[in-house]
Design a protein around this motif. Structure first.
Motif, PDB file in Angstrom:
ATOM      1  N   LEU A 112       0.831  -1.214   0.000  1.00 21.77           N
ATOM      2  CA  LEU A 112       0.000   0.000   0.000  1.00 21.77           C
ATOM      3  C   LEU A 112       0.864   1.262   0.000  1.00 21.77           C
ATOM      4  CD1 LEU A 112      -2.775  -1.199   2.434  1.00 21.77           C
ATOM      5  CD2 LEU A 112      -2.994  -0.829  -0.040  1.00 21.77           C
ATOM      6  N   ASP A 113       1.987   1.230   0.724  1.00 26.62           N
ATOM      7  CA  ASP A 113       2.922   2.362   0.688  1.00 26.62           C
ATOM      8  C   ASP A 113       3.449   2.574  -0.728  1.00 26.62           C
ATOM      9  OD1 ASP A 113       2.665   2.807   3.435  1.00 26.62           O
ATOM     10  OD2 ASP A 113       4.505   1.708   3.935  1.00 26.62           O
ATOM     11  N   ASP A 114       3.830   1.465  -1.385  1.00 25.41           N
ATOM     12  CA  ASP A 114       4.337   1.567  -2.755  1.00 25.41           C
ATOM     13  C   ASP A 114       3.242   2.059  -3.701  1.00 25.41           C
ATOM     14  OD1 ASP A 114       6.842   0.715  -1.954  1.00 25.41           O
ATOM     15  OD2 ASP A 114       6.562  -1.352  -2.648  1.00 25.41           O
ATOM     16  N   ALA A 115       2.024   1.590  -3.495  1.00 23.66           N
ATOM     17  CA  ALA A 115       0.910   2.045  -4.334  1.00 23.66           C
ATOM     18  C   ALA A 115       0.715   3.547  -4.202  1.00 23.66           C
ATOM     19  CB  ALA A 115      -0.379   1.306  -3.947  1.00 23.66           C
ATOM     20  N   ALA A 116       0.783   4.048  -2.986  1.00 20.74           N
ATOM     21  CA  ALA A 116       0.617   5.485  -2.763  1.00 20.74           C
ATOM     22  C   ALA A 116       1.716   6.278  -3.451  1.00 20.74           C
ATOM     23  CB  ALA A 116       0.590   5.789  -1.263  1.00 20.74           C
ATOM     24  N   ALA A 117       2.946   5.779  -3.378  1.00 14.50           N
ATOM     25  CA  ALA A 117       4.062   6.475  -4.021  1.00 14.50           C
ATOM     26  C   ALA A 117       3.874   6.512  -5.542  1.00 14.50           C
ATOM     27  CB  ALA A 117       5.383   5.793  -3.672  1.00 14.50           C
ATOM     28  N   HIS A 118       3.440   5.404  -6.126  1.00 13.54           N
ATOM     29  CA  HIS A 118       3.199   5.375  -7.567  1.00 13.54           C
ATOM     30  C   HIS A 118       2.026   6.281  -7.953  1.00 13.54           C
ATOM     31  CE1 HIS A 118       6.084   2.581  -9.268  1.00 13.54           C
ATOM     32  NE2 HIS A 118       5.937   1.817  -8.197  1.00 13.54           N
ATOM     33  N   ALA A 119       1.002   6.314  -7.125  1.00 13.78           N
ATOM     34  CA  ALA A 119      -0.140   7.181  -7.418  1.00 13.78           C
ATOM     35  C   ALA A 119       0.284   8.647  -7.425  1.00 13.78           C
ATOM     36  CB  ALA A 119      -1.261   6.950  -6.406  1.00 13.78           C
ATOM     37  N   ARG A 120       1.109   9.035  -6.458  1.00 12.87           N
ATOM     38  CA  ARG A 120       1.603  10.420  -6.427  1.00 12.87           C
ATOM     39  C   ARG A 120       2.450  10.719  -7.655  1.00 12.87           C
ATOM     40  NH1 ARG A 120       1.444   9.296  -0.910  1.00 12.87           N
ATOM     41  NH2 ARG A 120       3.528   8.384  -0.869  1.00 12.87           N
ATOM     42  N   ARG A 121       3.293   9.760  -8.051  1.00 13.95           N
ATOM     43  CA  ARG A 121       4.143   9.956  -9.226  1.00 13.95           C
ATOM     44  C   ARG A 121       3.284  10.027 -10.493  1.00 13.95           C
ATOM     45  NH1 ARG A 121       9.742  10.499  -9.649  1.00 13.95           N
ATOM     46  NH2 ARG A 121       9.277  10.464  -7.430  1.00 13.95           N
ATOM     47  N   VAL A 123       1.787  11.669 -20.424  1.00 13.20           N
ATOM     48  CA  VAL A 123       0.736  10.654 -20.316  1.00 13.20           C
ATOM     49  C   VAL A 123       1.289   9.223 -20.250  1.00 13.20           C
ATOM     50  CG1 VAL A 123      -1.328   9.695 -21.420  1.00 13.20           C
ATOM     51  CG2 VAL A 123      -0.968  12.184 -21.345  1.00 13.20           C
ATOM     52  N   PRO A 124       2.215   8.813 -21.129  1.00  9.73           N
ATOM     53  CA  PRO A 124       2.704   7.431 -21.026  1.00  9.73           C
ATOM     54  C   PRO A 124       3.347   7.119 -19.671  1.00  9.73           C
ATOM     55  CG  PRO A 124       3.306   8.354 -23.150  1.00  9.73           C
ATOM     56  CD  PRO A 124       2.775   9.491 -22.311  1.00  9.73           C
ATOM     57  N   ARG A 125       4.136   8.052 -19.165  1.00 12.85           N
ATOM     58  CA  ARG A 125       4.763   7.823 -17.855  1.00 12.85           C
ATOM     59  C   ARG A 125       3.710   7.813 -16.754  1.00 12.85           C
ATOM     60  NH1 ARG A 125      10.128  11.263 -17.144  1.00 12.85           N
ATOM     61  NH2 ARG A 125      10.504   9.640 -15.603  1.00 12.85           N
ATOM     62  N   GLY A 126       2.735   8.714 -16.855  1.00 13.76           N
ATOM     63  CA  GLY A 126       1.652   8.726 -15.872  1.00 13.76           C
ATOM     64  C   GLY A 126       0.879   7.417 -15.877  1.00 13.76           C
ATOM     65  N   ALA A 127       0.596   6.929 -17.083  1.00 14.09           N
ATOM     66  CA  ALA A 127      -0.146   5.669 -17.199  1.00 14.09           C
ATOM     67  C   ALA A 127       0.661   4.498 -16.639  1.00 14.09           C
ATOM     68  CB  ALA A 127      -0.512   5.418 -18.656  1.00 14.09           C
ATOM     69  N   ALA A 128       1.965   4.506 -16.876  1.00 18.50           N
ATOM     70  CA  ALA A 128       2.803   3.426 -16.349  1.00 18.50           C
ATOM     71  C   ALA A 128       2.748   3.394 -14.823  1.00 18.50           C
ATOM     72  CB  ALA A 128       4.245   3.595 -16.827  1.00 18.50           C
ATOM     73  N   HIS A 129       2.820   4.555 -14.211  1.00 20.62           N
ATOM     74  CA  HIS A 129       2.750   4.599 -12.743  1.00 20.62           C
ATOM     75  C   HIS A 129       1.338   4.290 -12.241  1.00 20.62           C
ATOM     76  CE1 HIS A 129       6.817   5.731 -11.660  1.00 20.62           C
ATOM     77  NE2 HIS A 129       6.833   6.470 -12.762  1.00 20.62           N
ATOM     78  N   ALA A 130       0.347   4.670 -13.018  1.00 22.42           N
ATOM     79  CA  ALA A 130      -1.029   4.334 -12.638  1.00 22.42           C
ATOM     80  C   ALA A 130      -1.212   2.815 -12.606  1.00 22.42           C
ATOM     81  CB  ALA A 130      -2.023   4.972 -13.609  1.00 22.42           C
TER      82      ALA A 130
END
Length: 79
Positions: free
Chosen positions: A26-35, A45-52
């Protein structure tokens, strides 16, 4: 916990480790969501989608750890 039998203590430690694993995911998920938010805000957009998608993957992993605990609990719960 001195009066807790070793086998119970071991089971409790395994349970604690499952919750630690879920929390780490969940910590990692939050970090990726912020990124992902940062990238979308800057038009990447591609980088955002990858982190999403990474966010979702970490959420799924956390859910699996919690599901494992729920399945274990059902064996010990009294109706």
């Amino acid at each position: 916990m001195a009066d807790v039998p070793p086998e119970v203590r071991e089971r409790l430690e395994q349970t604690a480790q499952l919750y630690d694993a879920a929390a780490a995911e969940l910590d990692d998920a939050a970090a990726h969501a912020r990124r992902a938010a940062e990238h979308f805000r800057s038009g990447e957009v591609p980088r955002g989608a990858a982190h999403a998608w990474s966010t979702r993957g970490h959420l799924l992993a956390a859910e699996r750890a919690l599901d494992e605990q729920a399945l274990e609990h059902r064996l010990r719960s009294q109706p």
